[in-house]
Design a protein around this motif. Structure first.
Motif, mmCIF file in Angstrom:
data_model
loop_
_atom_site.group_PDB
_atom_site.id
_atom_site.type_symbol
_atom_site.label_atom_id
_atom_site.label_comp_id
_atom_site.label_asym_id
_atom_site.label_seq_id
_atom_site.Cartn_x
_atom_site.Cartn_y
_atom_site.Cartn_z
ATOM 1 N N SER A 100 0.810 -1.221 0.000
ATOM 2 C CA SER A 100 0.000 0.000 0.000
ATOM 3 C C SER A 100 0.839 1.264 0.000
ATOM 4 N N ASP A 101 2.125 1.164 0.338
ATOM 5 C CA ASP A 101 3.014 2.323 0.347
ATOM 6 C C ASP A 101 3.596 2.501 -1.049
ATOM 7 N N PRO A 102 3.323 3.619 -1.737
ATOM 8 C CA PRO A 102 3.834 3.783 -3.106
ATOM 9 C C PRO A 102 5.346 3.922 -3.179
ATOM 10 N N ALA A 103 6.009 4.215 -2.074
ATOM 11 C CA ALA A 103 7.466 4.344 -2.078
ATOM 12 C C ALA A 103 8.168 3.018 -1.867
ATOM 13 N N CYS A 104 7.423 1.927 -1.801
ATOM 14 C CA CYS A 104 8.005 0.604 -1.573
ATOM 15 C C CYS A 104 8.362 -0.031 -2.907
ATOM 16 N N GLU A 105 9.544 -0.558 -2.989
ATOM 17 C CA GLU A 105 10.013 -1.253 -4.180
ATOM 18 C C GLU A 105 10.297 -2.701 -3.814
ATOM 19 N N ASP A 106 9.229 -3.525 -3.867
ATOM 20 C CA ASP A 106 9.345 -4.948 -3.551
ATOM 21 C C ASP A 106 10.003 -5.188 -2.185
ATOM 22 N N GLY A 107 9.487 -4.471 -1.179
ATOM 23 C CA GLY A 107 9.944 -4.712 0.189
ATOM 24 C C GLY A 107 11.001 -3.765 0.684
ATOM 25 N N GLN A 108 11.478 -2.843 -0.151
ATOM 26 C CA GLN A 108 12.521 -1.906 0.270
ATOM 27 C C GLN A 108 12.101 -0.495 -0.100
ATOM 28 N N MET A 109 12.240 0.429 0.856
ATOM 29 C CA MET A 109 11.858 1.813 0.627
ATOM 30 C C MET A 109 12.851 2.473 -0.320
ATOM 31 N N ILE A 110 12.320 3.188 -1.313
ATOM 32 C CA ILE A 110 13.191 3.790 -2.324
ATOM 33 C C ILE A 110 14.025 4.921 -1.735
ATOM 34 N N ASN A 111 13.425 5.754 -0.908
ATOM 35 C CA ASN A 111 14.113 6.940 -0.412
ATOM 36 C C ASN A 111 15.172 6.616 0.641
ATOM 37 N N THR A 112 14.843 5.704 1.554
ATOM 38 C CA THR A 112 15.738 5.434 2.686
ATOM 39 C C THR A 112 16.536 4.147 2.529
ATOM 40 N N GLY A 113 16.082 3.228 1.692
ATOM 41 C CA GLY A 113 16.767 1.956 1.541
ATOM 42 C C GLY A 113 16.461 0.963 2.648
ATOM 43 N N ARG A 114 15.610 1.323 3.583
ATOM 44 C CA ARG A 114 15.264 0.439 4.689
ATOM 45 C C ARG A 114 14.142 -0.520 4.287
ATOM 46 N N THR A 115 13.950 -1.499 5.140
ATOM 47 C CA THR A 115 12.890 -2.471 4.884
ATOM 48 C C THR A 115 11.529 -1.811 5.083
ATOM 49 N N CYS A 116 10.629 -2.097 4.188
ATOM 50 C CA CYS A 116 9.289 -1.515 4.267
ATOM 51 C C CYS A 116 8.554 -2.112 5.472
ATOM 52 N N PRO A 117 8.074 -1.305 6.415
ATOM 53 C CA PRO A 117 7.369 -1.862 7.583
ATOM 54 C C PRO A 117 6.075 -2.573 7.203
ATOM 55 N N GLU A 118 5.384 -2.066 6.180
ATOM 56 C CA GLU A 118 4.139 -2.707 5.771
ATOM 57 C C GLU A 118 4.417 -4.096 5.208
ATOM 58 N N CYS A 119 5.439 -4.198 4.358
ATOM 59 C CA CYS A 119 5.786 -5.508 3.789
ATOM 60 C C CYS A 119 6.293 -6.451 4.877
ATOM 61 N N LYS A 120 7.044 -5.923 5.844
ATOM 62 C CA LYS A 120 7.535 -6.762 6.933
ATOM 63 C C LYS A 120 6.369 -7.326 7.743
ATOM 64 N N LEU A 121 5.370 -6.473 8.005
ATOM 65 C CA LEU A 121 4.203 -6.944 8.736
ATOM 66 C C LEU A 121 3.470 -8.030 7.950
ATOM 67 N N GLN A 122 3.336 -7.821 6.648
ATOM 68 C CA GLN A 122 2.672 -8.831 5.831
ATOM 69 C C GLN A 122 3.461 -10.139 5.811
ATOM 70 N N ARG A 123 4.795 -10.046 5.739
ATOM 71 C CA ARG A 123 5.607 -11.264 5.756
ATOM 72 C C ARG A 123 5.478 -11.991 7.081
ATOM 73 N N ASP A 124 5.514 -11.227 8.194
ATOM 74 C CA ASP A 124 5.371 -11.863 9.508
ATOM 75 C C ASP A 124 4.013 -12.565 9.630
ATOM 76 N N GLN A 125 2.973 -11.894 9.158
ATOM 77 C CA GLN A 125 1.653 -12.521 9.215
ATOM 78 C C GLN A 125 1.591 -13.763 8.323
ATOM 79 N N ALA A 126 2.216 -13.677 7.142
ATOM 80 C CA ALA A 126 2.220 -14.840 6.255
ATOM 81 C C ALA A 126 3.004 -16.000 6.865
ATOM 82 N N GLN A 127 4.149 -15.694 7.514
ATOM 83 C CA GLN A 127 4.928 -16.749 8.151
ATOM 84 C C GLN A 127 4.167 -17.372 9.317
#
Length: 460
Positions: free
Chosen positions: A345-372
């Motif tokens: 849902s975050d437009p600045a996310c590039e397949d799990g990594q934030m474009i501006n900061t290079g950090r892991t996307c928190p939304e994608c991390k939450l989705q991965r944790d829930q999927a795991q």
């Protein structure tokens, strides 16, 4: 025979329910180059909207209904997705997935005007300017004279100008009909000789050989000057300059897979626009631009990660009904929709990594944790199921073994007693009676094990 308009009586042939229900398709969509089924789908979706009620063009038809409207198999509604992706790629449609009481559904938001930055034709003049090879030369037509009244001037709407090639004014509805009332005033000034000839001759006109067709040597038989026909102004052609491609486009173009476009050729407009949107971003929507390396990596993940070469190959047969296994009909439109698709849902996310900061996307991390967590819970449930099935199978085998052993012991005991009585000289009905009496007493002392109806694996 050339008709003169309006023809009286035409309105009687119009049905009461005219015009028939129709769906509007903007011309910029028709001229965009997408497939005919994609245009058909837009028209079908537009027919489901009601702008007067909610002020928006929103449609909720099911995929089975869309498939049937497009002439496709209703049993495989997922095959309409390539045509939906074409509309999404040019910006004519936006699809939202919503959750309902019965499952999932899709919400279609239709765009009527071109999206911002649209650099292709929006009307026919622009399209013909960009496609000069499609222009056709319109043949010139020669107007024929309509039937005239005997003894009078030509039967022309509005003015008594003759219909002769090279003379008089042409038979044009727009010019002659507008002067109808004015010419009636002229008719009132005709002399008695002209009126007796048929009621249409003008003052000062000579009679023709037929008894009064008012044709003067120089052109019109009317005493006044015939106004020149009005020409409708040609619509002004709006020329738009080609869209400026952002920096890094050539680098991305060189990395496009050869199955999609051969090196040195121009990309399809929808794919070109998708790459430009990724490179430039959309500041109004807070979507940052991407570097050429990021766009190339995104293209490779989509194309090769989803088996693009195999699914787009000739003769490919899907191995399942899953959407990810269906053949790719149009490589360019599929890739354009794939690289524009955003799971996060975050437009600045590039397949799990934030474009501006290079950090892991928190939304994608939450989705991965829930999927795991969901995967672990599913694995634990599957293991419990397997253990329960194994216990049931063991109990069933034990019960069956006990039953077999009891039956074997009973058979052995009956044979033993029968042999003993035979040796003692007991035969016939008396032998059978003694054996049954003994076995009844033996079964009372050795009851059979209780049979357990344990279901087998897969029958629960």
């Amino acid at each position: 025979m050339n008709h003169q308009f309006p023809i009286e009586g035409d309105e009687l042939a119009v049905e009461d329910d005219w015009p028939a229900p129709h769906a509007q398709v903007p011309l910029w969509i028709v001229l965009s180059g997408i497939s005919s089924r994609a245009v058909h789908q837009y028209a079908f979706l537009f027919a489901h909207t009601n702008p007067s009620r909610d002020g928006h063009r929103v449609a909720f038809p099911g995929q089975r209904a869309i498939a049937k409207a497009l002439g496709m198999a209703v049993s495989k509604p997922e095959r309409v997705k390539p045509y939906t992706d074409e509309l999404v790629a040019i910006g004519a449609l936006r699809v939202e997935e919503v959750t309902t009481r019965t499952g999932r559904a899709y919400r279609y938001i239709l765009r009527y005007n071109p999206p911002p930055g649209w650099d292709r034709a929006i009307n026919l003049p622009q399209w013909y300017d960009a496609s000069p090879e499609c222009r056709t030369r319109t043949p010139k037509t020669v107007a024929t004279a309509p039937p005239t009244r005997t003894g009078g001037s030509p039967q022309i709407w509005g003015d008594g100008s003759p219909q002769k090639r090279g003379e008089g004014s042409p038979q044009i509805w727009g010019a002659n009909y507008k002067n109808k009332n004015h010419n009636k005033e002229k008719d009132s000034g005709a002399d008695a000789e002209g009126q007796s000839a048929g009621g249409f001759a003008r003052a000062g006109a000579r009679e023709g050989a037929a008894g009064g067709s008012g044709q003067a040597a120089g052109g019109s038989a009317a005493s006044g000057k015939i106004p020149a026909p009005r020409k409708s102004p040609r619509p002004k052609t709006i020329k738009t300059s080609p869209r400026q491609l952002p920096a890094g486009y050539d680098l991305v173009r060189a990395a496009i897979p050869q199955e999609v476009a051969r090196p040195g050729t121009q990309l399809a407009p929808m794919l070109q626009r998708a790459i430009a949107d990724l490179l430039a971003g959309t500041p109004q929507a807070r979507i940052p631009g991407r570097t050429p390396e990021q766009v190339i990596a995104r293209i490779n993940r989509r194309w090769y990660g989803q088996n693009g070469p195999e699914r787009s190959a000739k003769g490919y047969v899907p191995t399942s009904d899953d959407e990810g296994a269906q053949p790719i009909r149009n490589r360019s439109s599929w890739l354009a929709a794939a690289i524009l698709g955003q799971d996060c849902s975050d437009p600045a996310c590039e397949d799990g990594q934030m474009i501006n900061t290079g950090r892991t996307c928190p939304e994608c991390k939450l989705q991965r944790d829930q999927a795991q967590a969901a995967a672990r819970a599913a694995a634990e449930a599957a293991q419990r199921w397997e253990d329960e099935i194994a216990d049931r199978e063991t109990a069933r085998d034990t019960s069956e073994a006990a039953q077999r052993e009891h039956q074997q012991n009973a058979t052995a005991e009956e044979n033993r007693v029968r042999q003993h009585l035979s040796d003692a000289g007991v035969f016939g009905e008396l032998l059978e009676y003694r054996v049954r009496q003994h076995m009844a007493a033996w079964r009372d002392q050795h009851p059979a094990p209780v049979r357990r109806n344990v279901p087998v694996a897969g029958a629960l």
